[in-house]
Scaffold this active site. Structure first.
Site, PDB file in Angstrom:
ATOM      1  N   GLU A 166       0.760  -1.143   0.029  1.00 16.24           N
ATOM      2  CA  GLU A 166       0.075  -0.118   0.092  1.00 16.24           C
ATOM      3  C   GLU A 166       1.002   1.119   0.060  1.00 16.24           C
ATOM      4  OE1 GLU A 166      -3.029  -0.005  -1.279  1.00 16.24           O
ATOM      5  OE2 GLU A 166      -3.697  -1.522   0.291  1.00 16.24           O
ATOM      6  N   LEU A 209     -12.459   0.818  -3.641  1.00 14.97           N
ATOM      7  CA  LEU A 209     -12.601  -0.629  -4.399  1.00 14.97           C
ATOM      8  C   LEU A 209     -12.319  -0.396  -5.773  1.00 14.97           C
ATOM      9  CD1 LEU A 209     -15.160  -2.754  -2.734  1.00 14.97           C
ATOM     10  CD2 LEU A 209     -12.754  -2.722  -2.294  1.00 14.97           C
ATOM     11  N   SER A 235     -13.897   1.954  -8.355  1.00 10.73           N
ATOM     12  CA  SER A 235     -14.689   1.930  -9.379  1.00 10.73           C
ATOM     13  C   SER A 235     -14.298   2.956 -10.295  1.00 10.73           C
ATOM     14  CB  SER A 235     -16.086   2.254  -8.723  1.00 10.73           C
ATOM     15  OG  SER A 235     -15.971   3.613  -8.050  1.00 10.73           O
ATOM     16  N   ASP A 281      -4.406   0.637  -9.760  1.00  6.68           N
ATOM     17  CA  ASP A 281      -5.764   0.048 -10.219  1.00  6.68           C
ATOM     18  C   ASP A 281      -6.233  -0.082 -11.154  1.00  6.68           C
ATOM     19  OD1 ASP A 281      -5.614   0.969  -7.293  1.00  6.68           O
ATOM     20  OD2 ASP A 281      -6.595   2.723  -7.574  1.00  6.68           O
TER      21      ASP A 281
HETATM   22  C1  GLA Z   1      -5.271   4.511  -4.333  1.00  3.90           C
HETATM   23  C2  GLA Z   1      -4.502   4.919  -5.906  1.00  3.90           C
HETATM   24  C3  GLA Z   1      -3.388   3.737  -5.941  1.00  3.90           C
HETATM   25  C4  GLA Z   1      -2.431   3.400  -4.693  1.00  3.90           C
HETATM   26  C5  GLA Z   1      -3.283   3.410  -3.323  1.00  3.90           C
HETATM   27  C6  GLA Z   1      -2.552   3.092  -2.260  1.00  3.90           C
HETATM   28  O1  GLA Z   1      -6.144   3.538  -4.579  1.00  3.90           O
HETATM   29  O2  GLA Z   1      -5.233   4.995  -6.836  1.00  3.90           O
HETATM   30  O3  GLA Z   1      -2.808   3.905  -7.047  1.00  3.90           O
HETATM   31  O4  GLA Z   1      -1.552   4.536  -4.458  1.00  3.90           O
HETATM   32  O5  GLA Z   1      -4.430   4.349  -3.437  1.00  3.90           O
HETATM   33  O6  GLA Z   1      -1.726   2.004  -2.255  1.00  3.90           O
END
Ligand code: GLA
Length: 384
Positions: free
Chosen positions: A32, A122, A124, A169
């Site tokens: 993370e 999540l 979206s 993501d």
């Molecule tokens: C969000 C961002 C990702 C990542 C996470 C943390 O989801 O969109 O790119 O940086 O936070 O891990």
């Protein structure tokens, strides 16, 4: 799907050919706040997605109807601007704008709907971007390199929508595979699919129902603190570009150069990268207890060092960790609300759900939502 087709026919009339595309949401198992530090992540795609149904038009117009917002947006491919009236449509607008730099796009009519809870961390929005790109590729009749598509979707989010996210993501939404986690090197963009053979265990995702108010400003602050760390550490570690390049040993040797806050932020990132590697090893060795411990460590580090958790996420992980059969529990995503992910033995699943549903509202006044998540396939598109 049937709803979407029905809605399409009602709004636009029957079409000669219809296409459908879907972009799933994701949950991150570990890694993370490492993606924008060129580090490592280990997300899975989930079986909730944004789905688009529609077809091409003979002219240059785009008409998009959101079933979830009950709103129609329309624009010309020759004049794509952000919309203030239908902000949800900016994901479509941004993706199509940048796709046009490389491909000839037709006008299109489309209906969009999704079942990824919005604002729950999540992804979206990544699912929406990827669904749009997959749809445009299908109706446009061209084919785009998947990793290039991921980068384009991230650019739409960064530059058009204006959210400074990393690449995780969009990557997992496009390239996830059923029953696998995706171990991604966010610098080289090389990845490996790691089988998630959980056997008699499961991942449980719990939505804290906390609105993620602070997330944008604090996210950008953390990014800046990481950059400050790199710039100071580069005086003694020449050649480092990002925290990805700093080993645990080098960090511990030189941490005294950093302000206490920046040192905490860097400590999280440097160790979190190591934890991702260790977690991949643990899953490969079917050592779920080891993976669970690393998930716990990740949460504690996000809470105490990176300071992106919140009371409610901490309470959810506490309730989970007190439940027998739970191997690990952590916040997932950017933080300040959103969801936790918990690894639990199947025969303690009911007890975990009962504990969360009883204790969490009692301690916070909020109603949690629980999703049992298997690793699902990434994006897809087809002719209907
Ligand atoms: C969000 C961002 C990702 C990542 C996470 C943390 O989801 O969109 O790119 O940086 O936070 O891990």
């Amino acid at each position: 799907m049937e709803n979407l087709i029905k809605a399409y026919n009602t709004r636009f009339g029957p079409a000669e050919e219809l296409f459908r595309a879907r972009g799933p949401g994701r949950v991150n198992i570990i890694g993370e706040h490492t993606d924008y530090n060129d580090g490592f992540v280990l997300p899975i795609a989930i079986d909730r997605a944004i789905t688009i149904v529609g077809t091409r038009r003979a002219d240059r117009q785009v008409q998009a109807y959101s079933l979830d917002f009950n709103e129609l947006t329309q624009f010309s491919l020759d004049e794509i601007e952000p919309s203030r009236r239908e902000p949800w449509s900016n994901y479509i607008r941004g993706v199509l704008l940048y796709m046009q730099e490389q491909f000839e796009l037709p006008g299109m009519n489309l209906i969009v709907s999704g079942n990824i809870p919005r604002g729950a961390g999540l992804s979206s929005s990544a699912g929406f971007e990827v669904a749009t790109a997959m749809f445009a590729e299908a109706v446009g009749g061209f084919s785009m390199d998947p990793v290039e598509m991921v980068k384009l979707c991230q650019r739409a989010e960064n530059e058009f929508v204006g959210v400074n996210c990393g690449i995780m993501d969009q990557f997992i939404s496009r390239l996830g595979k059923a029953d696998c986690a995706l171990f991604l090197d966010c610098r080289s963009l090389e990845y490996e699919l790691v089988p998630m053979t959980l056997g008699d265990h499961a991942f449980v995702v719990t939505n804290s129902a906390v609105r993620r108010g602070l997330v944008d400003s604090e996210y950008n602050k953390r990014r800046a603190e990481c950059e400050e760390g790199v710039s100071i550490l580069s005086t003694v570690l020449p050649g480092i570009q990002k925290l990805r390049d700093v080993t645990v040993e080098d960090f511990e040797k030189h941490r005294g150069l950093l302000s206490p806050t920046v040192a905490k932020r860097c400590e999280h990132v440097v160790w979190e990268n190591q934890r991702v590697h260790d977690t991949v090893k643990a899953f490969k060795a079917h050592d779920l207890a080891g993976a669970g411990m690393l998930m716990n460590e990740s949460h504690d580090s996000l809470r105490d060092l990176y300071e992106v958790s919140c009371k409610e996420l901490d309470i959810l992980t506490e309730i989970a960790r007190k439940t027998p059969g739970v191997l690990g529990s952590r916040m997932t995503g950017a933080g300040f609300g959103g969801c936790t992910i918990t690894l639990v033995a199947q025969d303690h699943l009911t007890q975990l759900c009962d504990n969360i549903e009883k204790d969490y509202p009692a301690r916070t006044g909020l109603k949690p939502e629980i999703y049992i998540c298997a690793a699902a396939d990434g994006a897809s598109a087809s002719k209907l």
